[in-house]
Design a protein around this motif. Structure first.
Motif, PDB file in Angstrom:
ATOM      1  N   MET A   1     -12.382 -14.034  14.058  1.00 43.06           N
ATOM      2  CA  MET A   1     -11.831 -14.382  12.760  1.00 43.06           C
ATOM      3  C   MET A   1     -10.497 -13.653  12.589  1.00 43.06           C
ATOM      4  N   MET A   2      -9.518 -14.341  12.134  1.00 39.32           N
ATOM      5  CA  MET A   2      -8.186 -13.785  11.977  1.00 39.32           C
ATOM      6  C   MET A   2      -8.060 -13.081  10.624  1.00 39.32           C
ATOM      7  N   ALA A   3      -7.393 -11.917  10.631  1.00 39.60           N
ATOM      8  CA  ALA A   3      -7.206 -11.159   9.402  1.00 39.60           C
ATOM      9  C   ALA A   3      -6.208 -11.888   8.502  1.00 39.60           C
ATOM     10  N   SER A   4      -6.438 -11.781   7.192  1.00 40.55           N
ATOM     11  CA  SER A   4      -5.483 -12.354   6.240  1.00 40.55           C
ATOM     12  C   SER A   4      -4.206 -11.523   6.269  1.00 40.55           C
ATOM     13  N   ALA A   5      -3.142 -12.065   5.707  1.00 40.49           N
ATOM     14  CA  ALA A   5      -1.871 -11.334   5.648  1.00 40.49           C
ATOM     15  C   ALA A   5      -2.046 -10.024   4.888  1.00 40.49           C
ATOM     16  N   SER A   6      -2.843 -10.047   3.842  1.00 43.33           N
ATOM     17  CA  SER A   6      -3.103  -8.851   3.042  1.00 43.33           C
ATOM     18  C   SER A   6      -3.850  -7.791   3.860  1.00 43.33           C
ATOM     19  N   GLU A   7      -4.868  -8.233   4.600  1.00 45.89           N
ATOM     20  CA  GLU A   7      -5.623  -7.305   5.454  1.00 45.89           C
ATOM     21  C   GLU A   7      -4.762  -6.749   6.569  1.00 45.89           C
ATOM     22  N   ALA A   8      -3.911  -7.581   7.138  1.00 44.69           N
ATOM     23  CA  ALA A   8      -3.019  -7.134   8.212  1.00 44.69           C
ATOM     24  C   ALA A   8      -2.025  -6.102   7.693  1.00 44.69           C
ATOM     25  N   LEU A   9      -1.486  -6.327   6.496  1.00 40.98           N
ATOM     26  CA  LEU A   9      -0.562  -5.353   5.928  1.00 40.98           C
ATOM     27  C   LEU A   9      -1.285  -4.048   5.621  1.00 40.98           C
ATOM     28  N   SER A  10      -2.478  -4.134   5.066  1.00 44.19           N
ATOM     29  CA  SER A  10      -3.245  -2.916   4.776  1.00 44.19           C
ATOM     30  C   SER A  10      -3.509  -2.128   6.060  1.00 44.19           C
ATOM     31  N   ARG A  11      -3.829  -2.823   7.137  1.00 51.13           N
ATOM     32  CA  ARG A  11      -4.030  -2.155   8.426  1.00 51.13           C
ATOM     33  C   ARG A  11      -2.747  -1.474   8.886  1.00 51.13           C
ATOM     34  N   ASP A  12      -1.622  -2.178   8.801  1.00 54.31           N
ATOM     35  CA  ASP A  12      -0.338  -1.606   9.215  1.00 54.31           C
ATOM     36  C   ASP A  12       0.028  -0.390   8.380  1.00 54.31           C
ATOM     37  N   VAL A  13      -0.211  -0.465   7.076  1.00 55.21           N
ATOM     38  CA  VAL A  13       0.069   0.661   6.182  1.00 55.21           C
ATOM     39  C   VAL A  13      -0.821   1.840   6.542  1.00 55.21           C
ATOM     40  N   ARG A  14      -2.110   1.574   6.719  1.00 60.92           N
ATOM     41  CA  ARG A  14      -3.048   2.643   7.073  1.00 60.92           C
ATOM     42  C   ARG A  14      -2.627   3.337   8.359  1.00 60.92           C
ATOM     43  N   LEU A  15      -2.312   2.574   9.388  1.00 61.56           N
ATOM     44  CA  LEU A  15      -1.905   3.168  10.661  1.00 61.56           C
ATOM     45  C   LEU A  15      -0.617   3.969  10.520  1.00 61.56           C
ATOM     46  N   TYR A  16       0.347   3.441   9.784  1.00 60.24           N
ATOM     47  CA  TYR A  16       1.603   4.166   9.594  1.00 60.24           C
ATOM     48  C   TYR A  16       1.360   5.485   8.856  1.00 60.24           C
ATOM     49  N   VAL A  17       0.602   5.434   7.771  1.00 63.88           N
ATOM     50  CA  VAL A  17       0.349   6.641   6.969  1.00 63.88           C
ATOM     51  C   VAL A  17      -0.315   7.727   7.807  1.00 63.88           C
ATOM     52  N   PHE A  18      -1.366   7.372   8.514  1.00 57.99           N
ATOM     53  CA  PHE A  18      -2.096   8.394   9.272  1.00 57.99           C
ATOM     54  C   PHE A  18      -1.292   8.900  10.466  1.00 57.99           C
ATOM     55  N   ARG A  19      -0.558   8.023  11.129  1.00 54.50           N
ATOM     56  CA  ARG A  19       0.277   8.476  12.253  1.00 54.50           C
ATOM     57  C   ARG A  19       1.365   9.423  11.776  1.00 54.50           C
ATOM     58  N   ARG A  20       2.042   9.058  10.688  1.00 51.63           N
ATOM     59  CA  ARG A  20       3.108   9.927  10.160  1.00 51.63           C
ATOM     60  C   ARG A  20       2.541  11.256   9.695  1.00 51.63           C
ATOM     61  N   ALA A  21       1.410  11.233   9.022  1.00 52.47           N
ATOM     62  CA  ALA A  21       0.793  12.476   8.554  1.00 52.47           C
ATOM     63  C   ALA A  21       0.446  13.376   9.740  1.00 52.47           C
ATOM     64  N   ALA A  22      -0.114  12.796  10.781  1.00 47.99           N
ATOM     65  CA  ALA A  22      -0.488  13.589  11.964  1.00 47.99           C
ATOM     66  C   ALA A  22       0.751  14.131  12.678  1.00 47.99           C
ATOM     67  N   GLU A  23       1.772  13.298  12.822  1.00 45.20           N
ATOM     68  CA  GLU A  23       2.971  13.697  13.561  1.00 45.20           C
ATOM     69  C   GLU A  23       3.846  14.690  12.807  1.00 45.20           C
ATOM     70  N   SER A  24       3.948  14.534  11.504  1.00 39.46           N
ATOM     71  CA  SER A  24       4.937  15.296  10.739  1.00 39.46           C
ATOM     72  C   SER A  24       4.346  16.342   9.799  1.00 39.46           C
ATOM     73  N   ALA A  25       3.045  16.324   9.599  1.00 38.45           N
ATOM     74  CA  ALA A  25       2.361  17.194   8.631  1.00 38.45           C
ATOM     75  C   ALA A  25       2.755  16.840   7.191  1.00 38.45           C
ATOM     76  N   ARG A  26       3.278  15.649   6.986  1.00 40.38           N
ATOM     77  CA  ARG A  26       3.635  15.165   5.659  1.00 40.38           C
ATOM     78  C   ARG A  26       3.087  13.754   5.483  1.00 40.38           C
ATOM     79  N   VAL A  27       2.449  13.526   4.361  1.00 38.17           N
ATOM     80  CA  VAL A  27       1.909  12.205   4.063  1.00 38.17           C
ATOM     81  C   VAL A  27       3.036  11.368   3.458  1.00 38.17           C
ATOM     82  N   PRO A  28       3.381  10.234   4.079  1.00 41.55           N
ATOM     83  CA  PRO A  28       4.469   9.414   3.532  1.00 41.55           C
ATOM     84  C   PRO A  28       4.069   8.780   2.199  1.00 41.55           C
TER      85      PRO A  28
END
Length: 152
Positions: free
Chosen positions: A1-28
């Protein structure tokens, strides 16, 4: 089943937030996320609301900024974690211990005693609590943490 555009954006946001927090010690925050993902700010804000509803992260009351992307806290707290040459913050001792686990690295955690306020230090080495003083006490049972995550 393909993710909706909303679900895909939420996934992208989640991945960006956690990666940036881990890499920089700052939550975007929303504007930074919108710029990085090249998306309109209202779309990012909606994705953050969806993630918060799913208990993936915690939004600050009244402004929509990210307060925490557990275990990473966006603002300095009493739970300071030194890891990988950076300073991270946890909302509580549970999250502070989760930071070295999430990063897969050694860490020193400094926090006040919940009873008397005296400084405590814990050391995580090779995924194990190598040194710690005091007792960790959870006043609220874990299954009730999300009843009032700001209090917990």
């Amino acid at each position: 089943m393909m993710a909706s555009a909303s679900e895909a954006l939420s996934r992208d946001v989640r991945l960006y937030v956690f990666r940036r927090a881990a890499e920089s010690a700052r939550v975007p925050q929303p504007a930074q996320i919108a710029e990085a993902l090249r998306r309109p700010l209202p779309d990012i804000q909606e994705a953050l609301k969806q993630l918060a509803a799913g208990k993936v992260l915690i939004l600050a009351p009244n402004d929509g900024n990210i307060w925490a992307a557990n275990p990473f806290c966006a603002v300095p707290s009493g739970f300071r974690v030194e890891a990988g040459g950076k300073t991270y913050w946890g909302i509580c001792i549970w999250d502070a211990l989760g930071i070295p686990a999430a990063l897969g690295t050694d860490a020193v955690i400094r926090a006040p005693c919940g009873d008397c306020g005296q400084p405590m230090s814990l050391e995580v080495k090779d995924g194990t609590l190598a040194h710690g003083e005091g007792i960790i006490h959870f006043a609220v049972p874990a299954h009730h943490w999300w009843d009032n995550i700001g209090f917990t």
